[in-house]
Enzyme design. Structure first.
Site, PDB file in Angstrom:
ATOM      1  N   GLY A   1      -0.953 -40.940  54.688  1.00  0.00           N
ATOM      2  CA  GLY A   1      -0.324 -40.770  53.380  1.00  0.00           C
ATOM      3  C   GLY A   1      -1.282 -40.253  52.321  1.00  0.00           C
ATOM      4  O   GLY A   1      -2.419 -39.869  52.606  1.00  0.00           O
ATOM      5  N   GLN A   2      -0.798 -40.276  51.069  1.00  0.00           N
ATOM      6  CA  GLN A   2      -1.577 -39.694  49.966  1.00  0.00           C
ATOM      7  C   GLN A   2      -2.931 -40.395  49.806  1.00  0.00           C
ATOM      8  O   GLN A   2      -3.968 -39.747  49.716  1.00  0.00           O
ATOM      9  CB  GLN A   2      -0.785 -39.796  48.647  1.00  0.00           C
ATOM     10  CG  GLN A   2      -1.425 -38.978  47.541  1.00  0.00           C
ATOM     11  CD  GLN A   2      -0.946 -39.362  46.136  1.00  0.00           C
ATOM     12  OE1 GLN A   2      -0.229 -40.331  45.947  1.00  0.00           O
ATOM     13  NE2 GLN A   2      -1.370 -38.592  45.159  1.00  0.00           N
TER      14      GLN A   2
ATOM     15  N   ASP B   1      -1.054 -44.718  61.699  1.00  0.00           N
ATOM     16  CA  ASP B   1       0.156 -44.400  60.933  1.00  0.00           C
ATOM     17  C   ASP B   1       1.296 -44.229  61.934  1.00  0.00           C
ATOM     18  O   ASP B   1       1.074 -44.000  63.124  1.00  0.00           O
ATOM     19  CB  ASP B   1      -0.045 -43.089  60.149  1.00  0.00           C
ATOM     20  CG  ASP B   1       0.872 -42.988  58.933  1.00  0.00           C
ATOM     21  OD1 ASP B   1       0.382 -43.048  57.794  1.00  0.00           O
ATOM     22  OD2 ASP B   1       2.109 -42.828  59.123  1.00  0.00           O
ATOM     23  N   ILE B   2       2.505 -44.312  61.407  1.00  0.00           N
ATOM     24  CA  ILE B   2       3.680 -44.071  62.242  1.00  0.00           C
ATOM     25  C   ILE B   2       3.879 -42.563  62.453  1.00  0.00           C
ATOM     26  O   ILE B   2       4.556 -42.148  63.374  1.00  0.00           O
ATOM     27  CB  ILE B   2       4.925 -44.725  61.596  1.00  0.00           C
ATOM     28  CG1 ILE B   2       6.023 -44.975  62.614  1.00  0.00           C
ATOM     29  CG2 ILE B   2       5.424 -43.943  60.401  1.00  0.00           C
ATOM     30  CD1 ILE B   2       7.121 -45.910  62.117  1.00  0.00           C
ATOM     31  N   ARG B   3       3.256 -41.755  61.571  1.00  0.00           N
ATOM     32  CA  ARG B   3       3.352 -40.296  61.740  1.00  0.00           C
ATOM     33  C   ARG B   3       1.955 -39.706  61.934  1.00  0.00           C
ATOM     34  O   ARG B   3       0.946 -40.340  61.641  1.00  0.00           O
ATOM     35  CB  ARG B   3       4.056 -39.643  60.553  1.00  0.00           C
ATOM     36  CG  ARG B   3       3.326 -39.771  59.252  1.00  0.00           C
ATOM     37  CD  ARG B   3       3.993 -39.022  58.103  1.00  0.00           C
ATOM     38  NE  ARG B   3       3.433 -39.471  56.843  1.00  0.00           N
ATOM     39  CZ  ARG B   3       3.136 -38.670  55.837  1.00  0.00           C
ATOM     40  NH1 ARG B   3       3.365 -37.384  55.913  1.00  0.00           N
ATOM     41  NH2 ARG B   3       2.635 -39.157  54.710  1.00  0.00           N
TER      42      ARG B   3
ATOM     43  N   TYR C   1      11.083 -51.440  44.748  1.00  0.00           N
ATOM     44  CA  TYR C   1       9.638 -51.278  44.977  1.00  0.00           C
ATOM     45  C   TYR C   1       8.849 -52.281  44.137  1.00  0.00           C
ATOM     46  O   TYR C   1       7.972 -52.991  44.629  1.00  0.00           O
ATOM     47  CB  TYR C   1       9.281 -49.847  44.610  1.00  0.00           C
ATOM     48  CG  TYR C   1       7.827 -49.470  44.673  1.00  0.00           C
ATOM     49  CD1 TYR C   1       7.144 -49.429  45.885  1.00  0.00           C
ATOM     50  CD2 TYR C   1       7.131 -49.112  43.511  1.00  0.00           C
ATOM     51  CE1 TYR C   1       5.809 -49.041  45.931  1.00  0.00           C
ATOM     52  CE2 TYR C   1       5.806 -48.718  43.557  1.00  0.00           C
ATOM     53  CZ  TYR C   1       5.149 -48.683  44.766  1.00  0.00           C
ATOM     54  OH  TYR C   1       3.832 -48.289  44.817  1.00  0.00           O
TER      55      TYR C   1
ATOM     56  N   LYS D   1       6.503 -55.418  45.279  1.00  0.00           N
ATOM     57  CA  LYS D   1       5.084 -55.518  44.919  1.00  0.00           C
ATOM     58  C   LYS D   1       4.813 -56.845  44.200  1.00  0.00           C
ATOM     59  O   LYS D   1       3.790 -57.481  44.419  1.00  0.00           O
ATOM     60  CB  LYS D   1       4.665 -54.337  44.037  1.00  0.00           C
ATOM     61  CG  LYS D   1       4.608 -53.001  44.763  1.00  0.00           C
ATOM     62  CD  LYS D   1       3.527 -52.973  45.830  1.00  0.00           C
ATOM     63  CE  LYS D   1       3.409 -51.613  46.495  1.00  0.00           C
ATOM     64  NZ  LYS D   1       2.484 -51.596  47.643  1.00  0.00           N
TER      65      LYS D   1
ATOM     66  N   GLY E   1      -1.245 -46.710  57.524  1.00  0.00           N
ATOM     67  CA  GLY E   1      -0.623 -45.782  56.564  1.00  0.00           C
ATOM     68  C   GLY E   1      -1.621 -44.699  56.184  1.00  0.00           C
ATOM     69  O   GLY E   1      -1.610 -44.177  55.074  1.00  0.00           O
TER      70      GLY E   1
ATOM     71  N   ASP F   1       3.384 -48.575  64.385  1.00  0.00           N
ATOM     72  CA  ASP F   1       4.454 -49.007  63.479  1.00  0.00           C
ATOM     73  C   ASP F   1       4.065 -50.409  63.025  1.00  0.00           C
ATOM     74  O   ASP F   1       4.064 -51.342  63.825  1.00  0.00           O
ATOM     75  CB  ASP F   1       5.795 -49.025  64.223  1.00  0.00           C
ATOM     76  CG  ASP F   1       6.923 -49.549  63.336  1.00  0.00           C
ATOM     77  OD1 ASP F   1       6.643 -49.940  62.179  1.00  0.00           O
ATOM     78  OD2 ASP F   1       8.077 -49.574  63.803  1.00  0.00           O
TER      79      ASP F   1
HETATM   80  P1  NAD Z   1       2.402 -42.541  51.108  1.00  0.00           P
HETATM   81  O1  NAD Z   1       3.883 -42.634  51.154  1.00  0.00           O
HETATM   82  O2  NAD Z   1       1.768 -41.240  50.788  1.00  0.00           O
HETATM   83  O3  NAD Z   1       1.784 -43.075  52.469  1.00  0.00           O
HETATM   84  C1  NAD Z   1       2.295 -44.191  53.147  1.00  0.00           C
HETATM   85  C2  NAD Z   1       2.037 -43.971  54.619  1.00  0.00           C
HETATM   86  O4  NAD Z   1       2.596 -45.087  55.314  1.00  0.00           O
HETATM   87  C3  NAD Z   1       2.731 -42.710  55.173  1.00  0.00           C
HETATM   88  O5  NAD Z   1       1.793 -41.867  55.809  1.00  0.00           O
HETATM   89  C4  NAD Z   1       3.765 -43.264  56.156  1.00  0.00           C
HETATM   90  O6  NAD Z   1       3.938 -42.446  57.301  1.00  0.00           O
HETATM   91  C5  NAD Z   1       3.132 -44.600  56.518  1.00  0.00           C
HETATM   92  N1  NAD Z   1       4.126 -45.527  57.052  1.00  0.00           N
HETATM   93  C6  NAD Z   1       5.422 -45.703  56.655  1.00  0.00           C
HETATM   94  N2  NAD Z   1       6.027 -46.593  57.432  1.00  0.00           N
HETATM   95  C7  NAD Z   1       5.110 -47.024  58.329  1.00  0.00           C
HETATM   96  C8  NAD Z   1       5.135 -47.951  59.391  1.00  0.00           C
HETATM   97  N3  NAD Z   1       6.257 -48.614  59.723  1.00  0.00           N
HETATM   98  N4  NAD Z   1       4.004 -48.157  60.094  1.00  0.00           N
HETATM   99  C9  NAD Z   1       2.880 -47.468  59.809  1.00  0.00           C
HETATM  100  N5  NAD Z   1       2.790 -46.555  58.819  1.00  0.00           N
HETATM  101  C10 NAD Z   1       3.892 -46.349  58.092  1.00  0.00           C
HETATM  102  O7  NAD Z   1       1.902 -43.665  50.079  1.00  0.00           O
HETATM  103  P2  NAD Z   1       0.537 -43.726  49.257  1.00  0.00           P
HETATM  104  O8  NAD Z   1       0.758 -43.041  47.980  1.00  0.00           O
HETATM  105  O9  NAD Z   1      -0.588 -43.334  50.117  1.00  0.00           O
HETATM  106  O10 NAD Z   1       0.515 -45.284  48.931  1.00  0.00           O
HETATM  107  C11 NAD Z   1      -0.176 -46.208  49.724  1.00  0.00           C
HETATM  108  C12 NAD Z   1      -0.014 -47.580  49.112  1.00  0.00           C
HETATM  109  O11 NAD Z   1      -0.497 -47.560  47.763  1.00  0.00           O
HETATM  110  C13 NAD Z   1       1.427 -48.078  49.021  1.00  0.00           C
HETATM  111  O12 NAD Z   1       1.450 -49.471  49.202  1.00  0.00           O
HETATM  112  C14 NAD Z   1       1.826 -47.767  47.603  1.00  0.00           C
HETATM  113  O13 NAD Z   1       2.809 -48.632  47.146  1.00  0.00           O
HETATM  114  C15 NAD Z   1       0.510 -47.998  46.876  1.00  0.00           C
HETATM  115  N6  NAD Z   1       0.461 -47.285  45.596  1.00  0.00           N
HETATM  116  C16 NAD Z   1       0.375 -45.925  45.579  1.00  0.00           C
HETATM  117  C17 NAD Z   1       0.344 -45.263  44.352  1.00  0.00           C
HETATM  118  C18 NAD Z   1       0.243 -43.763  44.281  1.00  0.00           C
HETATM  119  O14 NAD Z   1       0.325 -43.212  43.175  1.00  0.00           O
HETATM  120  N7  NAD Z   1       0.067 -43.072  45.378  1.00  0.00           N
HETATM  121  C19 NAD Z   1       0.395 -45.995  43.169  1.00  0.00           C
HETATM  122  C20 NAD Z   1       0.528 -47.384  43.242  1.00  0.00           C
HETATM  123  C21 NAD Z   1       0.519 -48.017  44.465  1.00  0.00           C
HETATM  124  C1  AKB Z   2       5.197 -44.515  42.427  1.00  0.00           C
HETATM  125  O1  AKB Z   2       5.445 -43.689  41.518  1.00  0.00           O
HETATM  126  O2  AKB Z   2       6.063 -45.096  43.099  1.00  0.00           O
HETATM  127  C2  AKB Z   2       3.736 -44.844  42.671  1.00  0.00           C
HETATM  128  C3  AKB Z   2       3.348 -46.053  41.908  1.00  0.00           C
HETATM  129  C4  AKB Z   2       2.935 -45.934  40.499  1.00  0.00           C
HETATM  130  O3  AKB Z   2       3.385 -47.130  42.435  1.00  0.00           O
HETATM  131  N1  AKB Z   2       2.949 -43.711  42.347  1.00  0.00           N
END
Ligand code: NAD
Ligand code: AKB
Length: 316
Positions: free
Chosen positions: A11-12, A34-36, A140, A144, A8, A50
């Protein structure tokens, strides 16, 4: 050489985590996947993966001699509400695929993020403790919470070294958020600089726990580097950075951009936000592995605006 796999990574969080891990451990030793496609130019290996494809996962793990996995692939709160079945499938089966690799002795260590979304409307909203009522009302959050239980189970039954943090909403300038309820707190900076106005999808007094990305990345690396015996919680740790609502972040932005204006048009994400805590108690993380955030709201706002402005100048 034992290597790290980030799943992943486009992603962010992944975008920033890979950069920091590569600086720390060397570009070649951190495999992004990542898948993308990646959002930024890669300085080390990238694999298209994936996470639901177990064979593909095992091939990549063996090819690079991966021993440590950071599993970031997931559907976030807002996106998962639109596709509950797939949200559950991705969020749970990605975790099982990684936990089972550790159970089978293929990998040694896992980081898997949980979220403040594990809490729900019946949880105490202020200074939410590590151990409290947890009745999440989103797909979600349910995924979790179940994930946390499974992490603890795999640790207790099979000795799996899995470590986890309940991230609050994360805010950074190097990457865009991917479908969460806290995304407004990133979007607002982009719009403040581009058009000096922002329509917020949460109402003005919606206070949520948030954190600057650098703090979140440091917490992630610190918990992974901590001695095994210091990780006394194998479900997931509360961590706190700051709490604010849209009015408060707007006031801080207006200190730098006085004519910035905000308007409010709450949508389905308001219900999700209303079900979450407003502030988090992270005493256990502080005591067990010395967690301390470095950013408050005003430092976050100044850092975001300065860096995004420079990026916009470079683009033009
Ligand atoms: P994001 O959506 O920005 O990134 C997730 C990445 O996973 C994406 O790049 C997507 O392409 C990839 N992905 C989706 N399906 C996939 C697959 N089948 N195989 C491989 N890759 C795949 O999410 P994020 O914000 O970077 O969050 C990462 C983790 O942190 C998540 O588990 C999220 O729940 C957790 N989290 C994030 C936040 C936040 O504020 N960003 C807060 C709490 C928890
Ligand atoms: C969301 O808003 O889904 C995430 C989180 C707090 O898990 N940023």
């Amino acid at each position: 050489m034992e290597r790290i796999l980030v799943i992943g990574s486009s992603g962010q969080i992944g975008t920033e985590l890979v950069e920091t891990l590569r600086t720390k451990y060397g570009n070649e030793n951190v495999i992004a996947s990542d898948i993308r496609e990646p959002q930024v130019q890669q300085t080390g290996p990238f694999e298209t993966l994936d996470i639901l494809n177990k064979e593909q996962l095992l091939t990549i793990v063996n090819k690079h001699n991966v021993k440590e996995v950071y599993l970031l692939a997931a559907l976030l709160s807002a996106t998962a509400e639109k596709n509950p079945e797939f949200g559950w499938d991705l969020n749970m089966n990605s975790l099982f695929n990684i936990l089972n690799l550790a159970k089978d002795g293929v990998i040694d260590k896992i980081f898997w993020p949980s979220s403040i979304a594990v809490f729900g409307p019946t949880t105490p909203k202020q200074n939410t403790p590590q151990y409290t009522i947890m009745e999440p009302s989103t797909v979600y959050g349910i995924s979790k919470q179940a994930g946390e239980r499974w992490c603890e189970y795999y640790h207790e039954k099979y000795g799996v070294d899995v470590r986890s943090i309940r991230y609050p909403g994360l805010i950074g300038y190097k990457s865009l958020p991917g479908g969460g309820t806290t995304d407004y707190a990133v979007d607002i900076f982009h719009q403040a600089l581009k058009s000096k106005s922002y329509e917020c999808f949460l109402s003005e007094h919606t206070t949520l726990p948030m954190m600057y990305m650098e703090d979140a990345i440091n917490a992630t690396i610190n918990i992974m580097q901590a001695k095994k015996e210091n990780i006394k919680i194998r479900s997931s740790y509360n961590i706190a950075g700051m709490s604010f609502n849209p009015t408060e972040i707007t006031t801080e932005i207006q200190n730098v951009i006085p004519d910035f204006k905000i308007s409010y048009n709450p949508d389905y994400r308001q219900n999700i936000a209303d079900s979450w805590p407003q502030s988090i108690n992270d005493q256990e993380a502080q005591e067990h592995w010395n967690w301390q955030p470095q950013y408050n709201l005003s430092r976050l706002v100044n850092t975001m605006l300065q860096n995004l402005e420079q990026m916009l100048l470079k683009e033009n």
